[in-house]
Design an enzyme around this catalytic site. Structure first.
Site, PDB file in Angstrom:
ATOM      1  N   TYR A  54       0.906  -0.775   0.206  1.00  0.00           N
ATOM      2  CA  TYR A  54       0.215   0.010  -0.014  1.00  0.00           C
ATOM      3  C   TYR A  54       0.938   1.253   0.199  1.00  0.00           C
ATOM      4  CZ  TYR A  54      -4.262  -2.845   1.050  1.00  0.00           C
ATOM      5  OH  TYR A  54      -4.972  -3.933   1.863  1.00  0.00           O
ATOM      6  N   SER A 237     -13.527  -3.780   0.837  1.00  0.00           N
ATOM      7  CA  SER A 237     -14.474  -3.464   0.305  1.00  0.00           C
ATOM      8  C   SER A 237     -15.619  -3.726   0.711  1.00  0.00           C
ATOM      9  CB  SER A 237     -14.062  -4.037  -1.209  1.00  0.00           C
ATOM     10  OG  SER A 237     -14.842  -3.099  -2.104  1.00  0.00           O
ATOM     11  N   LEU A 239     -18.321  -1.306   0.608  1.00  0.00           N
ATOM     12  CA  LEU A 239     -19.212  -0.772  -0.445  1.00  0.00           C
ATOM     13  C   LEU A 239     -18.718  -0.814  -2.015  1.00  0.00           C
ATOM     14  CD1 LEU A 239     -19.671   2.919   1.990  1.00  0.00           C
ATOM     15  CD2 LEU A 239     -21.295   0.893   1.407  1.00  0.00           C
ATOM     16  N   LEU A 244     -21.843   1.127  -3.826  1.00  0.00           N
ATOM     17  CA  LEU A 244     -22.854   1.115  -3.239  1.00  0.00           C
ATOM     18  C   LEU A 244     -23.462   2.024  -2.902  1.00  0.00           C
ATOM     19  CD1 LEU A 244     -21.614  -2.545  -2.090  1.00  0.00           C
ATOM     20  CD2 LEU A 244     -23.336  -1.873  -4.425  1.00  0.00           C
ATOM     21  N   LYS A 247     -22.469   7.535  -5.243  1.00  0.00           N
ATOM     22  CA  LYS A 247     -22.372   8.649  -5.449  1.00  0.00           C
ATOM     23  C   LYS A 247     -22.148   8.023  -7.478  1.00  0.00           C
ATOM     24  CE  LYS A 247     -17.304   7.782  -3.691  1.00  0.00           C
ATOM     25  NZ  LYS A 247     -16.654   8.039  -2.585  1.00  0.00           N
TER      26      LYS A 247
END
Length: 265
Positions: A54, A237, A239, A244, A247
């Site tokens: 990351y 994840s 959303l 979901l 937006k």
């Protein structure tokens, strides 16, 4: 209301919500990352997840920043180490990320040991509570793939060697518990089988897989494995990368700084 707590493993109590740090150092600046960490911690979240690769999208220039930001926050805020649960992950084979141990080529003992030591250094801590294999050393369909193609299998490091390296890290006090990520029912059961056969090998306590209303592959097979073996799901994840939230369905396509607008594709 305080965030409920859950016993992920013996002597490992975590908040039901875990803050992922995948965007720290790329999409989120250092002040923004500190703000998110402050808000989560003050809201009762004690569980923070990271990975050596990351932030994403992954780049040589930013690799490791998420762990560095997390470690700097702990040190600057003088957070007692026993007040938080730190999770991070070792990257599996990847011919693209040549800046991580030359590939990384595989999950052999040397790669796992080097990855653990590097994560400890970046986070400025003495131990990691939950150390996870980010994706399998062997070929598996993942990151959106659902069908297994046997012709794509390649020579891989055995689970015995991976668990041996992890058991050495546990014995050295570098990590407390282990988990897997982006795994299949076969992989989960093989890790359990090998750990049952060799007494000093640690047993996985968690599986971190994608799980949301658009991705329910966990329900098809791993759910049964986890239920019978007492293994917890860490759902990432939830959303579906923000889809979901709705937006992106706005007339203007959603905020210009939203992840899928900033990082096309």
């Amino acid at each position: 209301m305080p965030v409920p707590l859950f016993n992920l493993a013996p002597n490992l109590t975590v908040s039901r919500l875990c803050l992922g740090t995948m965007t720290f150092g790329e999409q989120n600046s250092l002040p923004q990352s500190f703000g998110l960490l402050d808000e989560a911690f003050n809201g009762g979240i004690n569980f923070f997840d990271c990975a050596e690769m990351y932030p994403v999208p992954q780049r040589a220039e930013t690799q490791g920043r998420s762990e560095e930001y997390l470690g700097r926050w702990i040190k600057l805020r003088k957070i007692p180490r026993d007040r938080i649960v730190l999770a991070t992950k070792v990257a599996g084979p990847s011919g693209q990320m040549t800046w991580i141990r030359g590939g990384p080529k595989c999950l052999d003992c040397r790669n796992i040991t080097n990855a653990i030591d590097s994560s400890l250094r970046r986070m400025q801590v003495d131990y990691i509570d939950l150390y996870q294999i980010h994706w399998p050393d062997r070929y598996v369909p993942m990151f959106g793939e659902t069908e297994y193609d046997p012709t794509r299998q390649f020579c891989s490091v055995g689970i015995e060697e991976q668990l041996d390296a992890l058991s050495r890290a546990v014995a050295a006090g570098k990590i407390r518990y282990i988990g897997v990520s982006n795994e299949t029912p076969y992989g989960v059961m093989k890790f359990i089988q090998v750990a049952d056969r060799i007494a000093h090998y640690p047993k996985i306590v968690s599986v971190q897989n994608s799980y949301n209303l658009l991705c329910r592959t966990f329900d098809a097979g791993i759910a049964e494995c986890c239920h019978h073996e007492g293994i917890s799901l860490l759902a990432y994840s939830p959303l579906a990368m923000g889809i979901l939230s709705g937006k992106y369905f706005a007339a203007d396509g959603g905020p210009v700084d939203a992840r899928l607008n900033v990082f096309k594709g």
